[in-house]
Design an enzyme around this catalytic site. Structure first.
Site, mmCIF file in Angstrom:
data_model
loop_
_atom_site.group_PDB
_atom_site.id
_atom_site.type_symbol
_atom_site.label_atom_id
_atom_site.label_comp_id
_atom_site.label_asym_id
_atom_site.label_seq_id
_atom_site.Cartn_x
_atom_site.Cartn_y
_atom_site.Cartn_z
ATOM 1 N N ASN A 8 -10.848 1.739 -14.417
ATOM 2 C CA ASN A 8 -11.268 0.589 -13.151
ATOM 3 C C ASN A 8 -12.511 1.304 -12.576
ATOM 4 O OD1 ASN A 8 -11.319 -1.092 -10.876
ATOM 5 N ND2 ASN A 8 -9.158 -0.439 -10.204
ATOM 6 N N LYS B 195 -11.779 4.709 -11.475
ATOM 7 C CA LYS B 195 -10.281 5.150 -11.308
ATOM 8 C C LYS B 195 -9.789 5.289 -12.584
ATOM 9 C CE LYS B 195 -9.060 3.094 -6.989
ATOM 10 N NZ LYS B 195 -8.521 1.759 -6.343
ATOM 11 N N ARG C 12 -10.537 -2.657 -16.596
ATOM 12 C CA ARG C 12 -10.046 -3.571 -15.918
ATOM 13 C C ARG C 12 -11.286 -4.184 -15.442
ATOM 14 N NH1 ARG C 12 -10.122 -3.852 -9.383
ATOM 15 N NH2 ARG C 12 -9.359 -5.845 -9.002
ATOM 16 N N HIS D 185 -6.706 -10.553 -8.198
ATOM 17 C CA HIS D 185 -5.222 -9.890 -8.326
ATOM 18 C C HIS D 185 -4.319 -10.172 -9.213
ATOM 19 C CE1 HIS D 185 -5.602 -9.102 -3.771
ATOM 20 N NE2 HIS D 185 -6.330 -8.089 -4.245
ATOM 21 N N ASN E 32 -5.506 -4.388 1.466
ATOM 22 C CA ASN E 32 -6.776 -4.476 2.120
ATOM 23 C C ASN E 32 -7.193 -5.990 1.854
ATOM 24 O OD1 ASN E 32 -8.680 -3.569 3.957
ATOM 25 N ND2 ASN E 32 -9.781 -2.270 2.181
ATOM 26 N N ARG F 184 -11.969 -9.379 5.432
ATOM 27 C CA ARG F 184 -12.316 -10.763 5.025
ATOM 28 C C ARG F 184 -11.472 -11.874 5.988
ATOM 29 N NH1 ARG F 184 -10.708 -9.682 -0.889
ATOM 30 N NH2 ARG F 184 -12.309 -7.936 -1.193
ATOM 31 N N ARG G 147 -2.113 -0.200 9.630
ATOM 32 C CA ARG G 147 -1.535 0.742 10.342
ATOM 33 C C ARG G 147 -2.154 1.109 11.907
ATOM 34 N NH1 ARG G 147 -1.630 4.500 5.276
ATOM 35 N NH2 ARG G 147 -3.504 3.418 5.159
ATOM 36 N N GLY H 241 -0.393 -2.246 -0.591
ATOM 37 C CA GLY H 241 -0.319 -1.220 0.693
ATOM 38 C C GLY H 241 0.614 -1.791 1.741
ATOM 39 N N ILE H 242 0.377 -3.092 2.097
ATOM 40 C CA ILE H 242 1.084 -3.755 3.359
ATOM 41 C C ILE H 242 2.362 -4.270 2.776
ATOM 42 C CG2 ILE H 242 1.220 -5.353 4.915
ATOM 43 C CD1 ILE H 242 -1.972 -5.608 4.869
ATOM 44 N N GLY H 243 2.504 -4.983 1.503
ATOM 45 C CA GLY H 243 3.657 -5.466 1.221
ATOM 46 C C GLY H 243 4.792 -4.658 0.842
ATOM 47 N N GLU H 244 4.335 -3.423 0.204
ATOM 48 C CA GLU H 244 5.080 -2.238 -0.244
ATOM 49 C C GLU H 244 5.651 -1.514 1.017
ATOM 50 O OE1 GLU H 244 3.397 -0.031 -3.416
ATOM 51 O OE2 GLU H 244 2.771 -1.756 -4.255
ATOM 52 N N ASN H 245 4.654 -1.158 1.902
ATOM 53 C CA ASN H 245 5.046 -0.289 2.960
ATOM 54 C C ASN H 245 5.232 -0.979 4.405
ATOM 55 O OD1 ASN H 245 4.515 2.088 1.473
ATOM 56 N ND2 ASN H 245 2.527 1.308 1.382
ATOM 57 N N GLU I 235 -0.847 -2.025 -11.884
ATOM 58 C CA GLU I 235 -1.725 -2.879 -12.629
ATOM 59 C C GLU I 235 -2.245 -2.082 -13.833
ATOM 60 O OE1 GLU I 235 -4.497 -4.947 -9.399
ATOM 61 O OE2 GLU I 235 -3.502 -3.554 -8.715
HETATM 62 P P1 ADP Z 1 -6.554 -2.141 -1.567
HETATM 63 O O1 ADP Z 1 -6.646 -3.780 -1.315
HETATM 64 O O2 ADP Z 1 -7.594 -1.586 -0.976
HETATM 65 O O3 ADP Z 1 -5.870 -1.560 -2.804
HETATM 66 P P2 ADP Z 1 -4.004 -1.408 -0.536
HETATM 67 O O4 ADP Z 1 -3.009 -2.128 -1.317
HETATM 68 O O5 ADP Z 1 -4.059 0.200 -0.456
HETATM 69 O O6 ADP Z 1 -5.366 -1.811 -0.401
HETATM 70 O O7 ADP Z 1 -3.562 -1.793 0.979
HETATM 71 C C1 ADP Z 1 -4.197 -1.079 2.044
HETATM 72 C C2 ADP Z 1 -3.234 -1.528 3.338
HETATM 73 O O8 ADP Z 1 -1.958 -1.415 3.321
HETATM 74 C C3 ADP Z 1 -3.968 -1.187 4.706
HETATM 75 O O9 ADP Z 1 -4.191 -2.499 5.427
HETATM 76 C C4 ADP Z 1 -3.001 -0.272 5.286
HETATM 77 O O10 ADP Z 1 -2.814 -0.265 6.767
HETATM 78 C C5 ADP Z 1 -1.746 -0.948 4.846
HETATM 79 N N1 ADP Z 1 -0.559 0.177 4.718
HETATM 80 C C6 ADP Z 1 -0.312 1.116 3.993
HETATM 81 N N2 ADP Z 1 0.608 1.778 4.562
HETATM 82 C C7 ADP Z 1 1.334 1.125 5.381
HETATM 83 C C8 ADP Z 1 2.329 1.320 6.252
HETATM 84 N N3 ADP Z 1 3.056 2.383 6.363
HETATM 85 N N4 ADP Z 1 2.493 0.499 7.358
HETATM 86 C C9 ADP Z 1 1.625 -0.557 7.302
HETATM 87 N N5 ADP Z 1 0.646 -0.962 6.638
HETATM 88 C C10 ADP Z 1 0.251 -0.117 5.610
#
Ligand code: ADP
Length: 398
Positions: A7, A14, A91, A180, A211, A241, A285, A331-335, A384
């Site tokens: 990628n 990566k 990719r 995506h 992000n 954005r 975060r 990042g957000i959806g998983e965490n 991915e």
């Molecule tokens: P990219 O689009 O760069 O691949 P990611 O999928 O890694 O981005 O997502 C990054 C986002 O995920 C950031 O806004 C980050 O704050 C958010 N994120 C990661 N861990 C957490 C968490 N524990 N709680 C809330 N947001 C999180």
């Protein structure tokens, strides 16, 4: 069969080496700051310590050489020599309307990707740099392009057509492409598996929230609409954005601020979103922390983000005449436990019943709605690289 998944970004690369026998990752890593000072390679062989190598890395060819050197290194490598790499999957962000699925790379494919530079000036040139560097180093290894736009090519014309004169579409391909796609495909396929019913019977909404964020409506296994558009700027609020805004704001701001096209492009993509509204950060975060400490703009940016997602879920439910499952990834959806809880708790009208306990988790594939919930919701960590490796294997094996 070992597949190297690459990628390439403008200054980063990566990689993962995947053994298709059991789909395990033999090694992965990142070359960062290509062409800049302090370039480095982070290489993690399976089951071993991470290795960090600093070197002068002026371009992607040198970066690829370093990656291949690391993979076959006696001490921290995972293969004896390069003959153990059977194929490479690249990719590629933009396949335009030309590519509906993964393709084997040849001169004609490279030419077509170059023709798409105008649509993806930041993303497609580094892909080609990576492809060319790989061909130089491994001229006899088959290579495949997997496009971020491909999964969305099933959208009907009514979903991808903008309200501009039709000749603008014909002349410049001004239409919705969506991005995506590899992630939406993986996540929707996993959601189908978790639902335990045939894909043809299922209406799924996938929320890739990172992000960059995008949402897709997947009906019967096919994408019928997605929130990103001609570029990744459209849709929900993102780290930096805008997401969707009234297009008339663009000429208005250009006039008021005396901006060039480049200025406004930079503004819309880099200065807006969470960062722009909150003034705190592009990273949710930090924005969440600031909101918890009473920063009202930070809270407003979060409210705008959730509200936008809720509206897309409502719109896509209408577009599919129903929804069976909603999946969260990236990042957000998983965490973000809060993001999922806040969004799902507003969907009672659809019959969504959040399982608060199940939702207390990060980065783990699971159902987060109750057994009685009419519509199911899942956390599905995206992968991915695995999709790229599977597509690559499929294409090279014919
Ligand atoms: P990219 O689009 O760069 O691949 P990611 O999928 O890694 O981005 O997502 C990054 C986002 O995920 C950031 O806004 C980050 O704050 C958010 N994120 C990661 N861990 C957490 C968490 N524990 N709680 C809330 N947001 C999180």
């Amino acid at each position: 069969m070992n597949i190297l998944v690459l990628n390439c970004g403008s200054s980063s690369l990566k990689y993962q080496l995947i053994d298709m026998a059991d789909e395990s990752v033999k090694a992965k890593g990142l070359v960062d700051r290509i062409g800049l000072d302090d370039a480095l390679l982070n290489h993690t062989p399976e089951g071993k310590e991470k290795v960090v190598l600093h070197a002068e890395i002026p371009n992607h060819t040198v970066a690829i050489k370093m990656v291949l050197g690391a993979l076959s290194n006696q001490e921290y490598g995972v293969i004896k020599d390069l003959s153990e790499i059977n194929a490479v999957g690249h990719r590629t962000v933009h396949g335009g309307s030309k590519f509906h699925s993964a393709v084997k790379i040849d001169e004609d494919v490279i030419h077509k990707i170059k023709e798409l530079y105008i649509l993806a000036p930041l993303h497609n040139p580094p892909s080609i740099a990576g492809i060319k560097a790989c061909i130089e180093e491994m001229p006899n290894v088959p290579m495949v392009c997997v496009f971020d736009t491909a999964f969305h090519q099933t959208m009907p014309a009514k979903a991808y057509t903008y309200g501009v004169p039709f000749d603008m579409y014909e002349k410049y391909d001004v239409r919705r492409f969506g991005f995506h796609g590899t992630s939406h495909r993986y996540v929707s396929e996993r959601a189908v598996a978790l639902m335990g019913r045939p894909a043809e019977d299922l209406k799924i909404i996938t929320c890739h929230l990172g992000n960059g964020s995008s949402i897709a409506a997947v009906n019967g296994g096919k994408c019928i609409d997605t929130s990103m558009g001609f570029t990744p700027l459209e849709g929900v609020l993102m780290g930096t954005r805008t997401g969707s805004i009234d297009a008339a704001i663009v000429p208005f701001l250009m006039e008021q601020e005396n901006w060039t096209v480049q200025d406004v492009n930079n503004f819309l993509n880099k200065k807006c979103g969470f960062l722009g509204i909150s003034g705190v950060s592009s990273d949710l975060r930090y924005v969440e922390d600031a909101a918890a400490n009473g920063n009202e703009q930070a809270q407003l940016s979060i409210d705008v983000f959730y509200y936008g997602i809720l509206k897309f879920i409502g719109a896509y439910t209408a577009a599919m005449n129903g929804v069976d499952a909603i999946a969260f990834t990236a990042g957000i959806g998983e965490n973000s436990i809060d993001a999922r809880a806040e969004i799902l708790s507003q969907l009672g009208y659809l019959g969504v019943e959040l399982d608060k306990e199940a939702n207390q988790c990060r980065g783990e594939e699971r159902c987060i709605t109750t057994a009685n919930s009419k519509v199911k919701a899942f956390i599905i960590p995206t992968n991915e690289e695995l999709v790229i490796a599977r597509d690559t294997a499929m294409v090279v094996q014919g």
